[in-house]
Scaffold this motif. Sequence first.
Motif, short mmCIF file in Angstrom:
data_model
loop_
_atom_site.label_atom_id
_atom_site.label_comp_id
_atom_site.label_asym_id
_atom_site.label_seq_id
_atom_site.Cartn_x
_atom_site.Cartn_y
_atom_site.Cartn_z
N GLY A 156 0.82 -1.20 0.00
CA GLY A 156 0.00 0.00 0.00
C GLY A 156 0.85 1.25 0.00
O GLY A 156 2.01 1.24 0.43
N GLN A 186 0.33 5.70 0.59
CA GLN A 186 -0.45 6.92 0.79
C GLN A 186 0.46 8.13 0.67
O GLN A 186 1.61 8.11 1.15
CB GLN A 186 -1.11 6.93 2.16
CG GLN A 186 -2.25 5.94 2.31
CD GLN A 186 -2.90 6.05 3.68
OE1 GLN A 186 -2.32 5.68 4.69
NE2 GLN A 186 -4.10 6.59 3.71
N ALA A 195 3.07 1.38 -4.56
CA ALA A 195 2.33 0.26 -3.98
C ALA A 195 2.74 -1.06 -4.63
O ALA A 195 2.90 -2.08 -3.95
CB ALA A 195 0.83 0.48 -4.15
N SER A 243 -5.04 2.36 -8.10
CA SER A 243 -4.36 3.63 -7.84
C SER A 243 -5.25 4.78 -8.29
O SER A 243 -5.77 4.77 -9.42
CB SER A 243 -3.02 3.68 -8.57
OG SER A 243 -2.31 4.88 -8.26
N GLY A 283 -4.38 7.63 -3.17
CA GLY A 283 -3.57 6.52 -2.66
C GLY A 283 -3.55 5.37 -3.63
O GLY A 283 -4.15 5.42 -4.72
N GLY A 336 -3.07 0.78 -3.72
CA GLY A 336 -2.89 -0.50 -3.05
C GLY A 336 -2.65 -1.57 -4.10
O GLY A 336 -3.08 -1.42 -5.26
N LEU A 353 -5.79 -1.00 -0.43
CA LEU A 353 -5.15 -0.16 0.58
C LEU A 353 -5.61 -0.59 1.98
O LEU A 353 -4.81 -0.70 2.91
CB LEU A 353 -5.48 1.31 0.34
CG LEU A 353 -4.69 2.36 1.10
CD1 LEU A 353 -3.19 2.21 0.89
CD2 LEU A 353 -5.15 3.76 0.67
N ARG A 361 -3.41 -2.23 5.02
CA ARG A 361 -3.42 -1.65 6.36
C ARG A 361 -3.82 -2.69 7.41
O ARG A 361 -3.21 -2.76 8.48
CB ARG A 361 -4.40 -0.47 6.40
CG ARG A 361 -4.49 0.22 7.76
CD ARG A 361 -3.19 0.91 8.13
NE ARG A 361 -2.85 1.88 7.12
CZ ARG A 361 -3.35 3.12 7.08
NH1 ARG A 361 -4.19 3.53 8.00
NH2 ARG A 361 -2.97 3.96 6.15
#
Length: 315
Positions: free
Chosen positions: A11, A13, A59, A140, A161, A163, A279, A283
């Motif tokens: 991921g 950010q 990512a 993305s 962001g 992932g 994402l 996390r």
Amino acid sequence: MTGAKILAFGGYQPDKVVTNDDLAKLVDTNDEWIRSRVGIESRRVAADDETVTDMAEAAGAKALAASGLAPSAIDLVIVATCSPLVPMPSVSAIVAHRLGIVAPGAFDLNAACAGFCYAMDTASNAIAAGSARNVLVIGSEKMTSWVDWTDRSTCIIFADGAGAVVVGPTGGDEPTGIGPVVWGSAGDQGNKITVTGRTGSMRQDGQAVFRWATTAMAPVALEACRRAGVTPADITAFVPHQANLRIVEAIARRLGIPRERVADDIVHAGNTSSASIPLALSRMAEQGRLQPGTPALLLGFGAGLSYAAQVVTVP
């Protein structure tokens, strides 16, 4: 036919954090109003010179490293995105080149917020059919490029962001790790989330989308469970598109999935469209909230209106 499974997550950010108090300086809103309606406390916004491709690369690099595979082992790259500033060249081909993946199949896929689930099924089918060995799947988005910062209905929600996951083949008698997809669309409601023209801003009918998602998506998720041979009680992680915390919680309640098993990345990540599911998965993995070898339920839904759900095995 060979089955497919997720091998690793990654991921990314952007560094810039925008709080609700920051937005209150731009539009008529406040922290309590935003939290009570969409559940967001802060979101990430990409730098002016940071692109969808840049975030996809970051990512994708993390997922590739976590998989332990060399770039030469990847022969297909799929990027789910609805927010590139130009339609060509494709994000996927440039990302593959930057990551040292030589001459893979590469294409972008736009199913808006359901894009990642569409891409996952495409990757799974490519492996099953023998068209690919290992696939890098990325979501993305730079949604803030399409946001009108004076429009309270959208600027408080969307963020940026990326992932990614690496998808590879199952071995021997190992069962498939990516279940059958349940997907569809409601084109008659396509005008509920739109961008008009090449330079237009995003517009959405939030109440209509809320009603649709909270009533139509639970049956889709249940059908994905049925096709995978599991029940909601078996699901150890529910990772829906992070559209709005109220929507996420409403669907989880209808499915009977306990709150602690539900992804809530939206609180500090905002709505990142097709990036939100990978994402959130990344996390949850970092937080130790995923149980390897157990079923997780993915559910994407958004503009189109398009939707897709599938059960995957946590690596």
